[in-house]
Every structure is written in C-alpha cells, then in structure tokens.
Scaffold this motif. Sequence first.
Motif, PDB file in Angstrom:
ATOM      1  N   ASN A  31      -0.063  13.310  12.433  1.00  0.00           N
ATOM      2  CA  ASN A  31      -0.753  13.922  13.761  1.00  0.00           C
ATOM      3  C   ASN A  31      -2.334  13.608  13.913  1.00  0.00           C
ATOM      4  O   ASN A  31      -3.052  13.427  14.866  1.00  0.00           O
ATOM      5  CB  ASN A  31      -0.554  15.371  13.934  1.00  0.00           C
ATOM      6  CG  ASN A  31       0.971  15.758  14.647  1.00  0.00           C
ATOM      7  OD1 ASN A  31       1.161  15.367  15.720  1.00  0.00           O
ATOM      8  ND2 ASN A  31       1.626  16.195  13.726  1.00  0.00           N
ATOM      9  N   TYR A  32      -2.690  13.330  12.743  1.00  0.00           N
ATOM     10  CA  TYR A  32      -4.279  13.104  12.280  1.00  0.00           C
ATOM     11  C   TYR A  32      -4.642  11.831  11.789  1.00  0.00           C
ATOM     12  O   TYR A  32      -5.871  11.491  12.065  1.00  0.00           O
ATOM     13  CB  TYR A  32      -4.844  14.208  11.476  1.00  0.00           C
ATOM     14  CG  TYR A  32      -4.013  15.670  12.152  1.00  0.00           C
ATOM     15  CD1 TYR A  32      -4.639  16.373  13.072  1.00  0.00           C
ATOM     16  CD2 TYR A  32      -3.068  16.171  11.095  1.00  0.00           C
ATOM     17  CE1 TYR A  32      -4.182  17.610  13.479  1.00  0.00           C
ATOM     18  CE2 TYR A  32      -2.511  17.630  11.710  1.00  0.00           C
ATOM     19  CZ  TYR A  32      -3.106  17.935  12.814  1.00  0.00           C
ATOM     20  OH  TYR A  32      -2.633  19.510  13.183  1.00  0.00           O
ATOM     21  N   VAL A  33      -3.699  11.234  11.127  1.00  0.00           N
ATOM     22  CA  VAL A  33      -4.433   9.941  10.290  1.00  0.00           C
ATOM     23  C   VAL A  33      -3.103   8.928  10.581  1.00  0.00           C
ATOM     24  O   VAL A  33      -2.172   9.214  11.298  1.00  0.00           O
ATOM     25  CB  VAL A  33      -4.291  10.062   8.881  1.00  0.00           C
ATOM     26  CG1 VAL A  33      -5.477  11.040   8.503  1.00  0.00           C
ATOM     27  CG2 VAL A  33      -3.057  10.433   8.411  1.00  0.00           C
ATOM     28  N   ASN A  34      -3.523   7.534  10.650  1.00  0.00           N
ATOM     29  CA  ASN A  34      -2.592   6.450  10.525  1.00  0.00           C
ATOM     30  C   ASN A  34      -1.829   6.192   9.700  1.00  0.00           C
ATOM     31  O   ASN A  34      -1.759   6.687   8.647  1.00  0.00           O
ATOM     32  CB  ASN A  34      -3.233   5.351  11.273  1.00  0.00           C
ATOM     33  CG  ASN A  34      -4.367   4.920  10.374  1.00  0.00           C
ATOM     34  OD1 ASN A  34      -4.158   5.128   9.023  1.00  0.00           O
ATOM     35  ND2 ASN A  34      -5.506   4.016  10.755  1.00  0.00           N
ATOM     36  N   ALA A  35      -0.691   5.378   9.912  1.00  0.00           N
ATOM     37  CA  ALA A  35       0.201   4.949   8.984  1.00  0.00           C
ATOM     38  C   ALA A  35      -0.405   4.320   7.712  1.00  0.00           C
ATOM     39  O   ALA A  35       0.260   4.330   6.373  1.00  0.00           O
ATOM     40  CB  ALA A  35       1.318   4.178   9.506  1.00  0.00           C
ATOM     41  N   THR A  36      -1.409   3.570   7.817  1.00  0.00           N
ATOM     42  CA  THR A  36      -1.997   2.809   6.796  1.00  0.00           C
ATOM     43  C   THR A  36      -2.787   3.767   5.806  1.00  0.00           C
ATOM     44  O   THR A  36      -2.676   3.839   4.649  1.00  0.00           O
ATOM     45  CB  THR A  36      -3.198   1.594   7.226  1.00  0.00           C
ATOM     46  OG1 THR A  36      -2.543   0.856   8.167  1.00  0.00           O
ATOM     47  CG2 THR A  36      -3.942   1.030   6.225  1.00  0.00           C
ATOM     48  N   THR A  37      -3.153   5.029   6.107  1.00  0.00           N
ATOM     49  CA  THR A  37      -3.901   5.979   5.401  1.00  0.00           C
ATOM     50  C   THR A  37      -2.716   6.723   4.691  1.00  0.00           C
ATOM     51  O   THR A  37      -2.737   7.056   3.421  1.00  0.00           O
ATOM     52  CB  THR A  37      -4.560   7.097   6.405  1.00  0.00           C
ATOM     53  OG1 THR A  37      -5.576   6.449   7.060  1.00  0.00           O
ATOM     54  CG2 THR A  37      -5.289   8.037   5.379  1.00  0.00           C
ATOM     55  N   ILE A  38      -1.726   6.817   5.268  1.00  0.00           N
ATOM     56  CA  ILE A  38      -0.365   7.600   4.268  1.00  0.00           C
ATOM     57  C   ILE A  38      -0.060   6.546   3.588  1.00  0.00           C
ATOM     58  O   ILE A  38       0.265   7.066   2.159  1.00  0.00           O
ATOM     59  CB  ILE A  38       0.592   7.919   5.347  1.00  0.00           C
ATOM     60  CG1 ILE A  38       0.213   8.993   6.493  1.00  0.00           C
ATOM     61  CG2 ILE A  38       1.865   8.411   4.591  1.00  0.00           C
ATOM     62  CD1 ILE A  38      -0.219  10.386   5.737  1.00  0.00           C
ATOM     63  N   SER A  39       0.234   5.379   3.709  1.00  0.00           N
ATOM     64  CA  SER A  39       0.561   4.026   2.707  1.00  0.00           C
ATOM     65  C   SER A  39      -0.264   4.227   1.690  1.00  0.00           C
ATOM     66  O   SER A  39       0.043   3.813   0.612  1.00  0.00           O
ATOM     67  CB  SER A  39       0.912   2.890   3.458  1.00  0.00           C
ATOM     68  OG  SER A  39       1.646   2.946   4.644  1.00  0.00           O
ATOM     69  N   MET A  40      -1.585   3.966   1.842  1.00  0.00           N
ATOM     70  CA  MET A  40      -2.710   4.037   0.914  1.00  0.00           C
ATOM     71  C   MET A  40      -2.666   5.273   0.000  1.00  0.00           C
ATOM     72  O   MET A  40      -2.548   5.080  -1.218  1.00  0.00           O
ATOM     73  CB  MET A  40      -3.947   4.091   1.585  1.00  0.00           C
ATOM     74  CG  MET A  40      -5.267   3.646   0.716  1.00  0.00           C
ATOM     75  SD  MET A  40      -4.924   2.367  -0.263  1.00  0.00           S
ATOM     76  CE  MET A  40      -6.378   2.200  -1.492  1.00  0.00           C
ATOM     77  N   SER A  41      -2.119   6.523   0.440  1.00  0.00           N
ATOM     78  CA  SER A  41      -2.189   7.562  -0.504  1.00  0.00           C
ATOM     79  C   SER A  41      -0.984   7.335  -1.234  1.00  0.00           C
ATOM     80  O   SER A  41      -1.051   8.082  -2.442  1.00  0.00           O
ATOM     81  CB  SER A  41      -2.158   8.914   0.401  1.00  0.00           C
ATOM     82  OG  SER A  41      -1.069   8.897   1.136  1.00  0.00           O
ATOM     83  N   ILE A  42       0.165   7.051  -0.756  1.00  0.00           N
ATOM     84  CA  ILE A  42       1.192   6.870  -1.643  1.00  0.00           C
ATOM     85  C   ILE A  42       1.067   6.082  -2.947  1.00  0.00           C
ATOM     86  O   ILE A  42       1.923   5.979  -3.839  1.00  0.00           O
ATOM     87  CB  ILE A  42       2.629   6.282  -0.797  1.00  0.00           C
ATOM     88  CG1 ILE A  42       2.866   7.181   0.301  1.00  0.00           C
ATOM     89  CG2 ILE A  42       3.764   5.811  -1.463  1.00  0.00           C
ATOM     90  CD1 ILE A  42       3.835   6.654   1.360  1.00  0.00           C
ATOM     91  N   LEU A  43      -0.097   5.275  -2.993  1.00  0.00           N
ATOM     92  CA  LEU A  43      -0.419   4.376  -4.162  1.00  0.00           C
ATOM     93  C   LEU A  43      -0.798   5.365  -5.484  1.00  0.00           C
ATOM     94  O   LEU A  43      -0.474   4.915  -6.427  1.00  0.00           O
ATOM     95  CB  LEU A  43      -1.482   3.692  -3.881  1.00  0.00           C
ATOM     96  CG  LEU A  43      -1.300   2.150  -3.333  1.00  0.00           C
ATOM     97  CD1 LEU A  43      -2.666   1.404  -3.197  1.00  0.00           C
ATOM     98  CD2 LEU A  43      -0.284   1.504  -3.849  1.00  0.00           C
ATOM     99  N   GLY A  44      -0.913   6.888  -4.915  1.00  0.00           N
ATOM    100  CA  GLY A  44      -0.858   7.559  -5.862  1.00  0.00           C
ATOM    101  C   GLY A  44       0.338   7.980  -6.617  1.00  0.00           C
ATOM    102  O   GLY A  44       0.417   8.572  -7.773  1.00  0.00           O
ATOM    103  N   GLU A  45       1.516   7.609  -5.916  1.00  0.00           N
ATOM    104  CA  GLU A  45       2.855   7.662  -6.565  1.00  0.00           C
ATOM    105  C   GLU A  45       3.145   7.140  -8.042  1.00  0.00           C
ATOM    106  O   GLU A  45       3.612   7.753  -8.878  1.00  0.00           O
ATOM    107  CB  GLU A  45       3.917   7.355  -5.411  1.00  0.00           C
ATOM    108  CG  GLU A  45       5.216   7.582  -6.044  1.00  0.00           C
ATOM    109  CD  GLU A  45       6.544   7.179  -5.058  1.00  0.00           C
ATOM    110  OE1 GLU A  45       7.739   7.114  -5.615  1.00  0.00           O
ATOM    111  OE2 GLU A  45       5.878   6.706  -4.030  1.00  0.00           O
TER     112      GLU A  45
END
Length: 311
Positions: free
Chosen positions: A236-250
């Motif tokens: 709702n607040y950020v785009n898919a790229t931001t979510i994808s980037m954060s998943i690099l923490g996985e």
Amino acid sequence: MKQRESSPSIGLPLTISIIAVSFAAIFVKWSDAPASILSMYRMWFASLLMIPIVWKNRGEFKKIENKDWFYLFFSGTFLAMHFVLWFGSLKLTTVASSTIILSLQPLVSLVGGFWLFKERTTLPALLTMGMAIVGATMIGWGDWALSKEAIIGDLLSFLSVIAVVGYLFIGQSTVKKVLHWIYSFCVFFFASIVLTIYNLCTGAAFGGYRAEEWGIFLLLAIVPTIAHVINNWLLNYVNATTISMSILGEPVGATLLAVLLLSEHLVGWQIVGGILVLFGVFFFLIQQKKALPLNEAIKENTHSTLEKEIK
C-alpha cells in the motif's frame, strides 16, 4: 477504491518480515516431503488460520470487482509457482548457494517496475542495490556448486524469482483496492487450489507423512507466511522493488539460522557479505524514500495524460 493512508514507518515491519521469511529455507531443509506438498499444505493451513480475521472483515469482499478476481487468481498462481520452484531448488542445493540467484530479484523487479509502472530510482539507490547484491553473492559463493543437480536447482531458483516478482507486481496494483487481509487470504486460497490441482495431476501423495512433517507444514503456514501478509500490507505504501530489495536480508537470516540449526559453516567473506547486504538494504530504503515523491509525480502526470486522451 480504498483510500490511501499516510505512509507509516516501514523499518520495523520489514525487519519482522525478513526474520520471519528467513525460517522458510530451514523448514524446507528439515522436511522430506515433496516441494509441491510442502507448498500446498502451507497455503491451505495459512488460509484456514486466516478465516477468523477474514470473517470479521467479510464486508470487504463487496469491494472486489469482477476483473480483480482475475488478478487475484493469477497472483495466487504466481505465488504457487514461486513456492514449488524455490522449495524444489532447496532440495537440490544448499541454503547459502541459492542466495546468488535469489539476489537477482530486486534487479528483475526494478526492470519490471520501470517497464510496467514507469518507476524511477536514484543513482545512489542503484549503487546501494549493487552493494547488497554483491554481499548476497559473497554469502552464497563459498557453497556454489557446479554439479548437474545444483545447476538444475539454480535454474529453479531463478524461475522462482520471476514468479515472485510477478506476484508482487499484481499485488502492487490490486492490494490498494481491498483490505490487505482479504487480499492475502484470496491469494493464499487460490494458490492452495492451484497447488492441489498440480499435486493431483502429478500423483503426489497427500497423506502418509510423519507427525513431524505435519508440524513443519504448520510452521511454514505460520512463521514465514507472516512475511507475505506484512509485505502485502506494505505494498500500500512502497513498490515491489522495495519489497524485493528488503528480501535480500533473507539470505543473511537464513544463513545464520543454517549455521545454528543445520550445522552449516560460515567463512570470513560470508560474514563480510552479510554486512554489505545489511548496509546495502538500509541505505537503499533511505534512497527509495527520497525517490517516492518523484514516482508519485510521474504516476499522477501519467494518469492526468490518460484522462485527457480519453476525454
């Protein structure tokens, strides 16, 4: 359409999401069940666990238009494909090795976001993305294997990246129209159906699993699936790229958990890689926050242009 709320602080939700999703690889490694069965029961259990919340907010279903059901189905299909492909890859390679391929997710998302939504980003954001990708590669490089089995696992991992990016892109457009709980339930439910049909067609065994396996199915439905619910809300607040980037923490979390729970070993460059990933993700999120007004302005301008052309 649901009214857009003011953007909350996303740092804590993203951190919780990263920690939760890091357990997925561990649970898969613990299980002897086929990847498609793991995926199917994960989605069915997740759907069942969400029923009380969904029932409380059942009025939200009225906000879903007929065309949106089409998008929800395909979002669930992409999610089902992601789980089958990624879980399958983990059966063929190590947890750390899979991070090299998974680190391509933000790049695929960035290209797709520009092509589909005309999203822009800054040069510093691109540099921090590069830093995190290099770090993720360092984590996995020590366990990189060139066997036929490992190469197949790497291919499955890459296909799973494409599938999850497709799932996030659909969510980026659709989740804004309905409560994220309802969106997540619908996507999980459709993924359950798709996976059930797939298992019926392939003749996978639906039963006969040890009690420990059913416990793993339930853990997958609770712990890492929380990350998907959080990420759907964040769309709702950020785009898919931001979510994808954060998943690099996985990869950082999964590799640390693999050391603790699977007796895998870390070497010096993997530790350095983990630090690079964390710094890269942190500074990327800061840069994306700066770029948000630019992307909103572009979207508003594009929307106004389309309205003028229609008139």
